[in-house]
Design a protein around this motif. Structure first.
Motif, PDB file in Angstrom:
ATOM      1  N   ALA B 184       0.834  -1.203   0.000  1.00 46.66           N
ATOM      2  CA  ALA B 184       0.000   0.000   0.000  1.00 46.66           C
ATOM      3  C   ALA B 184       0.870   1.255   0.000  1.00 46.66           C
ATOM      4  O   ALA B 184       0.486   2.291  -0.525  1.00 46.66           O
ATOM      5  CB  ALA B 184      -0.928  -0.012   1.209  1.00 46.66           C
ATOM      6  N   ALA B 185       2.076   1.098   0.591  1.00 45.59           N
ATOM      7  CA  ALA B 185       2.961   2.256   0.683  1.00 45.59           C
ATOM      8  C   ALA B 185       3.321   2.799  -0.700  1.00 45.59           C
ATOM      9  O   ALA B 185       3.245   4.005  -0.928  1.00 45.59           O
ATOM     10  CB  ALA B 185       4.231   1.862   1.442  1.00 45.59           C
ATOM     11  N   ASP B 186       3.691   1.888  -1.601  1.00 44.37           N
ATOM     12  CA  ASP B 186       4.049   2.413  -2.927  1.00 44.37           C
ATOM     13  C   ASP B 186       2.977   2.065  -3.963  1.00 44.37           C
ATOM     14  O   ASP B 186       3.223   1.331  -4.909  1.00 44.37           O
ATOM     15  CB  ASP B 186       5.442   1.921  -3.364  1.00 44.37           C
ATOM     16  N   LYS B 187       1.793   2.557  -3.728  1.00 43.92           N
ATOM     17  CA  LYS B 187       0.664   2.389  -4.638  1.00 43.92           C
ATOM     18  C   LYS B 187       0.595   0.975  -5.232  1.00 43.92           C
ATOM     19  O   LYS B 187       1.257   0.684  -6.218  1.00 43.92           O
ATOM     20  CB  LYS B 187       0.750   3.416  -5.782  1.00 43.92           C
ATOM     21  N   PRO B 188      -0.166   0.115  -4.611  1.00 43.50           N
ATOM     22  CA  PRO B 188      -0.165  -1.281  -5.034  1.00 43.50           C
ATOM     23  C   PRO B 188      -0.711  -1.450  -6.455  1.00 43.50           C
ATOM     24  O   PRO B 188      -1.648  -0.771  -6.848  1.00 43.50           O
ATOM     25  CB  PRO B 188      -1.101  -1.952  -4.028  1.00 43.50           C
ATOM     26  N   ALA B 189      -0.055  -2.350  -7.172  1.00 44.65           N
ATOM     27  CA  ALA B 189      -0.559  -2.703  -8.491  1.00 44.65           C
ATOM     28  C   ALA B 189      -1.643  -3.756  -8.303  1.00 44.65           C
ATOM     29  O   ALA B 189      -1.408  -4.764  -7.649  1.00 44.65           O
ATOM     30  CB  ALA B 189       0.569  -3.253  -9.345  1.00 44.65           C
ATOM     31  N   THR B 190      -2.819  -3.530  -8.824  1.00 49.66           N
ATOM     32  CA  THR B 190      -3.899  -4.497  -8.652  1.00 49.66           C
ATOM     33  C   THR B 190      -4.060  -5.325  -9.925  1.00 49.66           C
ATOM     34  O   THR B 190      -3.442  -5.038 -10.941  1.00 49.66           O
ATOM     35  CB  THR B 190      -5.240  -3.793  -8.370  1.00 49.66           C
ATOM     36  N   HIS B 191      -4.869  -6.353  -9.813  1.00 47.69           N
ATOM     37  CA  HIS B 191      -5.188  -7.154 -10.994  1.00 47.69           C
ATOM     38  C   HIS B 191      -6.468  -6.685 -11.684  1.00 47.69           C
ATOM     39  O   HIS B 191      -6.965  -7.352 -12.573  1.00 47.69           O
ATOM     40  CB  HIS B 191      -5.312  -8.633 -10.602  1.00 47.69           C
ATOM     41  N   TRP B 192      -6.994  -5.551 -11.257  1.00 49.83           N
ATOM     42  CA  TRP B 192      -8.239  -5.085 -11.877  1.00 49.83           C
ATOM     43  C   TRP B 192      -8.070  -4.739 -13.350  1.00 49.83           C
ATOM     44  O   TRP B 192      -8.917  -5.135 -14.168  1.00 49.83           O
ATOM     45  CB  TRP B 192      -8.844  -3.904 -11.101  1.00 49.83           C
ATOM     46  N   PRO B 193      -7.006  -4.035 -13.728  1.00 53.18           N
ATOM     47  CA  PRO B 193      -6.864  -3.773 -15.176  1.00 53.18           C
ATOM     48  C   PRO B 193      -6.774  -5.075 -15.975  1.00 53.18           C
ATOM     49  O   PRO B 193      -7.367  -5.188 -17.050  1.00 53.18           O
ATOM     50  CB  PRO B 193      -5.543  -2.997 -15.281  1.00 53.18           C
ATOM     51  N   ALA B 194      -6.062  -6.062 -15.415  1.00 54.61           N
ATOM     52  CA  ALA B 194      -5.937  -7.354 -16.099  1.00 54.61           C
ATOM     53  C   ALA B 194      -7.290  -8.035 -16.218  1.00 54.61           C
ATOM     54  O   ALA B 194      -7.603  -8.654 -17.245  1.00 54.61           O
ATOM     55  CB  ALA B 194      -4.955  -8.241 -15.348  1.00 54.61           C
ATOM     56  N   ILE B 198      -8.923  -9.278 -19.672  1.00 52.03           N
ATOM     57  CA  ILE B 198      -9.327 -10.657 -19.967  1.00 52.03           C
ATOM     58  C   ILE B 198     -10.821 -10.705 -20.285  1.00 52.03           C
ATOM     59  O   ILE B 198     -11.251 -11.408 -21.200  1.00 52.03           O
ATOM     60  CB  ILE B 198      -9.003 -11.597 -18.771  1.00 52.03           C
ATOM     61  N   ALA B 199     -11.595  -9.949 -19.527  1.00 55.03           N
ATOM     62  CA  ALA B 199     -13.036  -9.916 -19.783  1.00 55.03           C
ATOM     63  C   ALA B 199     -13.293  -9.432 -21.212  1.00 55.03           C
ATOM     64  O   ALA B 199     -14.137  -9.985 -21.927  1.00 55.03           O
ATOM     65  CB  ALA B 199     -13.737  -9.021 -18.767  1.00 55.03           C
ATOM     66  N   GLY B 200     -12.562  -8.413 -21.624  1.00 53.70           N
ATOM     67  CA  GLY B 200     -12.721  -7.907 -22.988  1.00 53.70           C
ATOM     68  C   GLY B 200     -12.359  -8.962 -24.019  1.00 53.70           C
ATOM     69  O   GLY B 200     -13.053  -9.134 -25.021  1.00 53.70           O
ATOM     70  N   PHE B 201     -11.275  -9.692 -23.728  1.00 58.93           N
ATOM     71  CA  PHE B 201     -10.828 -10.717 -24.674  1.00 58.93           C
ATOM     72  C   PHE B 201     -11.851 -11.844 -24.810  1.00 58.93           C
ATOM     73  O   PHE B 201     -12.233 -12.226 -25.915  1.00 58.93           O
ATOM     74  CB  PHE B 201      -9.470 -11.273 -24.234  1.00 58.93           C
ATOM     75  N   VAL B 202     -12.304 -12.379 -23.675  1.00 57.52           N
ATOM     76  CA  VAL B 202     -13.261 -13.490 -23.768  1.00 57.52           C
ATOM     77  C   VAL B 202     -14.607 -13.003 -24.307  1.00 57.52           C
ATOM     78  O   VAL B 202     -15.325 -13.753 -24.968  1.00 57.52           O
ATOM     79  CB  VAL B 202     -13.446 -14.253 -22.429  1.00 57.52           C
ATOM     80  N   TRP B 203     -14.922 -11.752 -24.071  1.00 58.75           N
ATOM     81  CA  TRP B 203     -16.151 -11.204 -24.646  1.00 58.75           C
ATOM     82  C   TRP B 203     -16.045 -11.210 -26.171  1.00 58.75           C
ATOM     83  O   TRP B 203     -16.960 -11.643 -26.877  1.00 58.75           O
ATOM     84  CB  TRP B 203     -16.403  -9.776 -24.141  1.00 58.75           C
ATOM     85  N   LEU B 204     -14.910 -10.750 -26.663  1.00 52.17           N
ATOM     86  CA  LEU B 204     -14.710 -10.719 -28.110  1.00 52.17           C
ATOM     87  C   LEU B 204     -14.775 -12.131 -28.680  1.00 52.17           C
ATOM     88  O   LEU B 204     -15.379 -12.373 -29.716  1.00 52.17           O
ATOM     89  CB  LEU B 204     -13.351 -10.086 -28.432  1.00 52.17           C
ATOM     90  N   GLU B 205     -14.170 -13.063 -27.968  1.00 49.80           N
ATOM     91  CA  GLU B 205     -14.089 -14.434 -28.457  1.00 49.80           C
ATOM     92  C   GLU B 205     -15.438 -15.143 -28.415  1.00 49.80           C
ATOM     93  O   GLU B 205     -15.810 -15.852 -29.348  1.00 49.80           O
ATOM     94  CB  GLU B 205     -13.076 -15.199 -27.595  1.00 49.80           C
ATOM     95  N   LEU B 206     -16.193 -14.959 -27.329  1.00 51.08           N
ATOM     96  CA  LEU B 206     -17.373 -15.787 -27.104  1.00 51.08           C
ATOM     97  C   LEU B 206     -18.694 -15.057 -27.302  1.00 51.08           C
ATOM     98  O   LEU B 206     -19.716 -15.694 -27.489  1.00 51.08           O
ATOM     99  CB  LEU B 206     -17.341 -16.375 -25.695  1.00 51.08           C
ATOM    100  N   THR B 281      -1.380 -13.174  -4.747  1.00 48.25           N
ATOM    101  CA  THR B 281      -2.669 -12.598  -5.132  1.00 48.25           C
ATOM    102  C   THR B 281      -2.669 -11.107  -4.814  1.00 48.25           C
ATOM    103  O   THR B 281      -1.941 -10.639  -3.943  1.00 48.25           O
ATOM    104  CB  THR B 281      -3.824 -13.266  -4.370  1.00 48.25           C
ATOM    105  N   ARG B 282      -3.471 -10.417  -5.566  1.00 48.04           N
ATOM    106  CA  ARG B 282      -3.605  -8.974  -5.402  1.00 48.04           C
ATOM    107  C   ARG B 282      -5.095  -8.656  -5.437  1.00 48.04           C
ATOM    108  O   ARG B 282      -5.889  -9.516  -5.793  1.00 48.04           O
ATOM    109  CB  ARG B 282      -2.962  -8.246  -6.588  1.00 48.04           C
ATOM    110  N   PRO B 283      -5.452  -7.415  -5.129  1.00 49.86           N
ATOM    111  CA  PRO B 283      -6.853  -7.050  -5.331  1.00 49.86           C
ATOM    112  C   PRO B 283      -7.214  -7.296  -6.802  1.00 49.86           C
ATOM    113  O   PRO B 283      -6.464  -6.906  -7.693  1.00 49.86           O
ATOM    114  CB  PRO B 283      -6.893  -5.559  -4.995  1.00 49.86           C
ATOM    115  N   GLY B 284      -8.311  -7.963  -7.028  1.00 50.48           N
ATOM    116  CA  GLY B 284      -8.740  -8.225  -8.413  1.00 50.48           C
ATOM    117  C   GLY B 284      -8.358  -9.603  -8.914  1.00 50.48           C
ATOM    118  O   GLY B 284      -8.865 -10.047  -9.935  1.00 50.48           O
ATOM    119  N   SER B 285      -7.483 -10.304  -8.170  1.00 46.00           N
ATOM    120  CA  SER B 285      -7.054 -11.627  -8.634  1.00 46.00           C
ATOM    121  C   SER B 285      -8.212 -12.618  -8.707  1.00 46.00           C
ATOM    122  O   SER B 285      -8.293 -13.432  -9.629  1.00 46.00           O
ATOM    123  CB  SER B 285      -5.986 -12.189  -7.709  1.00 46.00           C
TER     124      SER B 285
END
Lengths: 142, 476
Positions: B184-194, B198-206, B281-285
């Motif tokens: 949290a000290a150095d602005k945690p990288a989350t998995h939300w963008p990922a 992925i949601a965009g990719f599987v949406w396009l695919e399926l 794991t991170r937020p969003g994982s």
């Protein structure tokens, strides 16, 4: 179309697959029966033109307003079976059999025959080319 | 529609035969038995934590890794060029264009399987990573020129920095909370963008009604590349590891591989699957894993005759909307089952649910891969052959570079029985690994009595996922 047919014949290679494009297409085409007689040998009646080949599996599909009457059905056959789809559509379109890469023109109101020997196991889609409307699922087991 | 139907237009449109009912019974039955036997006879102390650390790899591997990495990076760049070039400028019929097969089959299916064996290949194949690295090195060498010693000082500084933050293999509840605070000290990288990626990719695919349209793919890839460029410029190349959807997901899968690089850059070996214990794991994982799991489940569902007949009346964008709703709810249901089980486990074990949700997540990764193998193995085998043919003429210009253009797909290369066995074995193996990892995590966090009890809700989840996965393969 010709390019497509040629390539699909190329693809299928040893298997004779024919497309009868118009209503007068006959299932007694000699190029077709060569293979059929090697896979299954009916005891009698194979040469008479009036008797339907007992090993031929016929599926009738009627398309109204870009939709199949009775919904998309699964047609189950055995590997090596001879199948024929008789398709009548009220609009002009093109029918496509996936995997076997066969296409046939559908004239409004006329019957189109698509005949081939199943040599690829799996479930294959048969669809209208325009609009990609599914017509049937051909389930080839074995 | 199914992935088969997607690529289809001309080439595919194949679905596997349903799993025979007796094979299904064996699969589901053994999953159940294994699950409950595990609770009783498996180890009573955590073992994977130490296994996850591995041992140093042989020196020849380290020596070979540099040129191998260089070649892999180069290959990734070339493939990216071919795909984006073919998608924008190649033959616009999907069957004559190499990009849909490379993206949906070789990349998405093939690389998931390859990550299990070879580790995090995407970190090398990723064109954004390689390009960013290239720019970094150019800049470094520009910086270096006034003072030659800078480079060495820079490296030693970096190594020192790594030693300051050693690997944290213990994913115990306490450690989790601790590490979250440090991040949290150095602005945690989350998995939300990922997750969004992925949601965009599987949406396009399926879901999207024409996913194999080269033009659509071209647009999607270009937009994604711009997004990745933004990530690199704004946050630096390291951030790609979490913000690039594929980097994030393939990194999860790569924890199962027998070969990995530790945080201080050492090439090490470990037992297959052991690395799951050290999965970070991170937020969003959780959402990330659920989107992948849900997408495969939805793909199975959308192949059923029931789904086809229900949705046959929708065409074009209407079909897209219907499929989007289907995908959304499939993911939500998978998510709800998991979080529901964790809520129950929370009450049993008196541990915060948030910690449980994260700690047990790694046990779902093998199951997600098993789903993918179960559903896409035959597609990979068959459409992969088509890729070999199209490699000779990727842009649809009538070339025949490798003399393979006339190759056609041999649909009898593997028998349908073989496919069914691979599907069943993949799903059951994924299940077994999941159960074992969950058990190990449980004994690492709780006392043995609580651990056993706390696992029961998760076991129910896994058995239901496994039976559900097999049922989808059974066909409707």
């Amino acid at each position: 179309m010709i390019r497509f047919l040629r390539s699909s014949l190329c693809v299928i290679g040893s298997v004779s697959a024919i497309l009868a494009l118009s209503a007068c297409g006959s299932d007694q085409d000699p190029t077709f029966d060569i293979k059929a007689s090697t896979t299954t040998k009916p005891a009698d009646g194979v040469s008479t033109s009036t008797t339907l080949d007992p090993n031929l599996k016929v599926f009738i599909i009627t398309v109204t307003g870009n939709k199949v009457d009775g919904g998309v059905q699964e047609s189950e056959v055995q590997l090596g079976d001879k199948v024929r789809f008789e398709i009548t559509s009220d609009t002009t379109n093109e029918v496509h059999v996936h995997g076997y890469d066969l296409t046939g023109k559908l004239e409004a109101g006329a019957k189109t025959f698509v005949e081939f020997i199943t040599d690829k196991p799996g479930i294959w889609e048969i669809e209208l080319h325009e609009g990609k409307v599914p017509l049937a699922m051909l389930k080839v087991t074995g | 529609m199914s992935l088969g139907a997607i690529l289809a237009h001309g080439v595919g449109g194949r679905t596997d035969l349903p799993l025979p009912i007796w094979l299904f019974a064996y699969g589901a039955g053994s999953a159940l038995v294994i699950s409950f036997v595990t609770l009783h006879i498996l180890w009573r102390k955590p073992r994977l934590d130490s296994d996850a650390l591995g041992s140093p790899g042989p020196s020849f591997l380290e020596r070979a890794s540099k040129p191998a990495a260089f070649i892999t990076r180069l290959f990734g760049l070339v493939m990216f060029g071919v795909v984006i070039g073919a998608a924008w400028f190649g033959d616009q019929s999907a069957a004559a264009n190499i990009s849909p097969i490379v993206v949906y089959v070789l990349f998405w299916v093939g690389l998931q399987i390859a990550s299990l064996v070879f580790g995090n290949l995407w970190s090398l194949l990723s064109p954004w990573n390689t390009l960013a690295l290239g720019i970094e090195q150019l800049r470094d060498s520009a910086d270096r020129s006034p003072c030659a010693n800078n480079a060495t000082r820079f490296t030693s500084l970096r190594l020192a920095k790594h030693r300051l933050y050693p690997m944290e293999p213990h994913l115990s509840a306490g450690a989790l909370r601790g590490s979250a605070d440090t991040r949290a000290a150095d602005k945690p990288a989350t998995h939300w963008p990922a997750t969004i990626g992925i949601a965009g990719f599987v949406w396009l695919e399926l879901c999207y009604h024409d996913p194999s349209s080269p033009r659509v793919l071209a647009l999607a890839i270009s937009l994604y590349a711009i997004a990745m460029a933004f990530v690199v410029i704004r946050f630096g190349r390291e951030r790609l590891n979490t913000a690039d959807a594929f980097a994030a997901w393939f990194e999860f899968l790569a924890t199962m591989a027998p070969v990995f690089r530790s945080e201080n850059g050492e090439l090490r070996l470990r037992w297959p699957f052991a690395g799951l214990a050290a999965m970070k794991t991170r937020p969003g994982s959780v959402a990330l894993v659920m989107v992948v799991l849900g997408s495969t489940a939805f793909d199975g569902l959308s192949r059923s005759t029931w789904w086809r007949n229900t949705t046959v009346k929708y065409l074009g964008w209407e079909a897209t909307v219907v499929a989007t709703i289907g995908l959304f709810w499939t993911i939500v249901i998978m998510y709800a089952i998991y979080v529901g089980a964790m809520t129950t486990a929370e009450q049993i074990s008196k541990t915060e649910r948030r910690d449980l949700v994260a700690a047990f997540l790694s046990s779902l990764v093998p199951i997600a891969l098993a789903y993918a193998v179960g559903h896409y193995f035959s597609l990979f085998i068959f459409e992969g052959q088509q890729a070999l043919a199209l490699a000779s003429d990727p842009f649809g210009r009538g070339w025949n570079l490798f003399g393979t253009i006339d190759w056609s797909v041999n649909y009898r290369m593997i028998s349908t029985d073989m496919i069914a066995w691979v599907q069943m074995i993949a799903i059951v193996t994924g299940h077994v690994v999941g159960v074992v990892v969950a058990h190990d995590r449980a004994v690492s966090i709780f006392k043995i009595k609580v651990a056993t009890k706390s696992q029961i809700p998760l076991l129910v989840v896994m058995v239901s996922y496994t039976v559900g996965g097999l049922t989808l393969l059974l066909g409707a």
